[in-house]
Every structure is written in C-alpha cells, then in structure tokens.
Design a protein around this motif. Structure first.
Motif, PDB file in Angstrom:
ATOM      1  N   THR A  10      76.349  -6.020   0.536  1.00  0.00           N
ATOM      2  CA  THR A  10      76.441  -6.891   0.011  1.00  0.00           C
ATOM      3  C   THR A  10      75.509  -6.558  -1.440  1.00  0.00           C
ATOM      4  OG1 THR A  10      75.823  -9.088  -0.713  1.00  0.00           O
ATOM      5  CG2 THR A  10      75.401  -8.560   1.273  1.00  0.00           C
ATOM      6  N   SER A  14      70.085 -13.172  -4.400  1.00  0.00           N
ATOM      7  CA  SER A  14      69.539 -13.440  -3.423  1.00  0.00           C
ATOM      8  C   SER A  14      69.363 -15.115  -3.768  1.00  0.00           C
ATOM      9  CB  SER A  14      68.192 -13.341  -2.922  1.00  0.00           C
ATOM     10  OG  SER A  14      67.431 -14.235  -1.902  1.00  0.00           O
ATOM     11  N   MET A  22      73.713 -13.805  -1.119  1.00  0.00           N
ATOM     12  CA  MET A  22      73.065 -13.024  -0.832  1.00  0.00           C
ATOM     13  C   MET A  22      73.729 -13.168   0.715  1.00  0.00           C
ATOM     14  SD  MET A  22      70.713 -10.408  -0.611  1.00  0.00           S
ATOM     15  CE  MET A  22      71.502  -9.251  -1.910  1.00  0.00           C
ATOM     16  N   ASP A  25      76.765 -13.876   2.204  1.00  0.00           N
ATOM     17  CA  ASP A  25      77.109 -12.936   2.880  1.00  0.00           C
ATOM     18  C   ASP A  25      76.409 -12.167   4.520  1.00  0.00           C
ATOM     19  OD1 ASP A  25      78.471 -12.896   0.891  1.00  0.00           O
ATOM     20  OD2 ASP A  25      77.212 -11.893  -0.630  1.00  0.00           O
ATOM     21  N   LEU A  26      75.029 -11.987   4.883  1.00  0.00           N
ATOM     22  CA  LEU A  26      74.587 -11.968   5.593  1.00  0.00           C
ATOM     23  C   LEU A  26      75.130 -11.824   6.491  1.00  0.00           C
ATOM     24  CD1 LEU A  26      71.419 -10.373   3.667  1.00  0.00           C
ATOM     25  CD2 LEU A  26      73.374  -9.057   4.547  1.00  0.00           C
ATOM     26  N   GLY A  36      74.391  -5.505   8.178  1.00  0.00           N
ATOM     27  CA  GLY A  36      74.427  -5.753   6.732  1.00  0.00           C
ATOM     28  C   GLY A  36      73.702  -5.622   5.857  1.00  0.00           C
ATOM     29  N   SER A  38      72.013  -4.406   1.698  1.00  0.00           N
ATOM     30  CA  SER A  38      72.172  -4.996   0.909  1.00  0.00           C
ATOM     31  C   SER A  38      71.375  -4.716  -0.618  1.00  0.00           C
ATOM     32  CB  SER A  38      71.655  -6.503   0.923  1.00  0.00           C
ATOM     33  OG  SER A  38      70.021  -6.487   0.941  1.00  0.00           O
ATOM     34  N   MET A  40      70.300  -6.323  -3.714  1.00  0.00           N
ATOM     35  CA  MET A  40      69.950  -6.893  -4.432  1.00  0.00           C
ATOM     36  C   MET A  40      69.329  -6.777  -6.048  1.00  0.00           C
ATOM     37  SD  MET A  40      66.541  -9.724  -4.066  1.00  0.00           S
ATOM     38  CE  MET A  40      66.688 -10.334  -2.480  1.00  0.00           C
ATOM     39  N   SER A  78      81.908  -2.467   0.943  1.00  0.00           N
ATOM     40  CA  SER A  78      81.263  -3.266  -0.097  1.00  0.00           C
ATOM     41  C   SER A  78      82.049  -4.419  -1.051  1.00  0.00           C
ATOM     42  CB  SER A  78      80.232  -2.502  -0.769  1.00  0.00           C
ATOM     43  OG  SER A  78      79.948  -1.482  -0.452  1.00  0.00           O
TER      44      SER A  78
END
Length: 268
Positions: A10, A14, A22, A25-26, A36, A38, A40, A78
C-alpha cells in the motif's frame, strides 16, 4: 522459501484513527491472507469527528522506503491511496516505474463520496496524466468518474461511456462505483469494464449507516490482495465488492461520529 507468501504494497497516508488510509489497507490485507508492506506518504491526525492536521513526508524518505522494499521483498501487487500534491504523485510514479512491484490498483482520491473536492487542480492533472496510465485497475467513486471522464453521469449508458473514457486515459480495468449520497436509495450499482471489453454491473444492498470510513481504501486493497494471490482481475473485483459490502453491513462501534467499516465481519 522466503518469497513464497504473497506480498502486497500500500502506497498511502497513515490515518491515526485507524479507519481509513494505510490502516484500512493493512486490515484488508490481513483479512485476505496476504502480507502487507507499506510506503507511507503522509501522516494524518484525525478521529471520528474529522481530520485535525496532516503532513506529507519528504520525497527523499519516500524514495528510501521504496528502495528498502525493492531490496528485500517480492511485491506481487500494489495500490495507491490519497496522494495530496503533484510532487508526491510524481515521486510515487517515478519509483513505481523504477521497481517491479506488480500490477497497480489506483484509488484516485479526488473527491469524497459526497462530491467534496480533495485535490488541487495541479495535483489532479498530474494524477490524471501520470499515475492513471499505470493502473491495472482504477476504482473511482461516482464524482471522481464524472470529473475524470469530463461528463455528467445520469443513465446506465452514461456510466458505460464514462468507463470507456477512463480506459482511454490508460487504465486497463475500471470499477466505477455507484452513488452513495441518496438518503432513500436501497441499492448500490457499480459498473465494471474489463480490459477485454466485457462490461457488467455489480448490484448490492445500500446500507444506511455512518460507519463507512475506509470503504474505498478497502475495496482497492482487496482487489490488490486477490491479484497478488493469482486471482483474475474479474474475480478479484467480485470478491472485493462482496468483502466491502459485508464489512459495511455488520457495523462496528468505534468512535463517536463517523466510524470505520468492520473488516472482521466478511467471510473468508
């Protein structure tokens, strides 16, 4: 053996309250049984009442995040979330084209599901011209689709034409989400146009609730997760639609005002 488990990325901000961005998504990646990772891009200070502060991360740090992941992980798909300015969008575009992070699902965060504009015009143009052409799947809401297609959508034929125009921007597969702003509606109808030319509507019950934070994030994250597992794009979209609808239907009481969807409710 280290690379056998499906890994998904992702690229998003955050959200401190955990309901969107985020974190949503997680949550979705975990529920869909993928690992997952990330990148950020920003940090948002918010809660169920609203957003109170936000800051973008420096491009140099975002570059380092991408490189660190590329040096170690085998990302199979992604997705992007809200990218708030042109510099941020271009940083993501440059890194995504530099590294192999699999098919890209773009959630083009331009307006809210109620039509409120989130991006300045310069950032919108960069998103339209630079990021969208990289998308394997794009998931605009109703108002975003109208803006991107540069047309008003009032009929099913309008919806189909708008999806075709989005493909002309370079996105391969389109998930054009239906309206969610009618207090008396009983159904939500999303339109899917695949790269093959096949088009179809996905209809589901509309739930009258204010527990919908993270809906768009979770839909795009679920599509990316399923693609990473080897699921076809068509089936990934169908799974994501069901996943999100079940997460909305089973309300979870977190926060005092606008709450998150319930990622723990959908069936495996």
């Amino acid at each position: 053996m280290v690379e056998q488990y499906p890994q998904v990325l992702t690229i998003a901000g955050s959200d401190s309250d955990g309901s969107a961005g985020m974190q949503a998504d997680l949550h979705t990646f975990f529920r869909r049984k993928v690992y997952g990772a990330s990148v950020m891009t920003a940090c948002v200070a918010g809660n169920s009442y609203g957003i109170h502060d936000a800051v973008n991360l420096p491009s140099s740090f975002i570059n380092s995040e991408f490189k660190a992941l590329a040096d170690d992980y085998q990302i199979r798909a992604s997705k992007t979330g809200m990218l708030s300015d042109s510099e941020l969008i271009m940083t993501v575009v440059e890194n995504y084209t530099k590294y192999d992070f699999g098919p890209l699902v773009v959630d083009p965060v331009i307006t809210t599901k109620h039509g409120n504009v989130l991006l300045e015009e310069s950032a919108y143009q960069t998103l339209r011209d630079e990021l969208i052409p990289l998308a394997t799947v794009i998931t605009p809401n109703f108002f975003e689709a109208q803006k991107l297609a540069e047309m008003t959508i009032t009929t099913e034929d309008d919806t189909k034409l708008a999806a075709q125009k989005l493909q002309q921007l370079g996105a391969k597969n389109i998930v054009l989400k239906g309206r969610h702003d009618n207090a008396v509606q009983s159904e939500v109808s999303d339109y899917v146009l695949l790269e093959s030319g096949e088009g179809f509507f996905l209809n589901d019950k509309f739930h009258q609730t204010d527990r919908v934070n993270g809906t768009g994030d979770s839909l795009s994250a679920c599509i990316a997760a399923e693609i990473a597992k080897g699921t076809s794009v068509k089936e990934a979209i169908n799974i994501a639609k069901t996943f999100v609808n079940e997460a909305i239907e089973a309300e979870i009481n977190v926060g005092h005002k606008f709450g998150p969807i319930n990622h723990w409710a959908p069936k495996e």
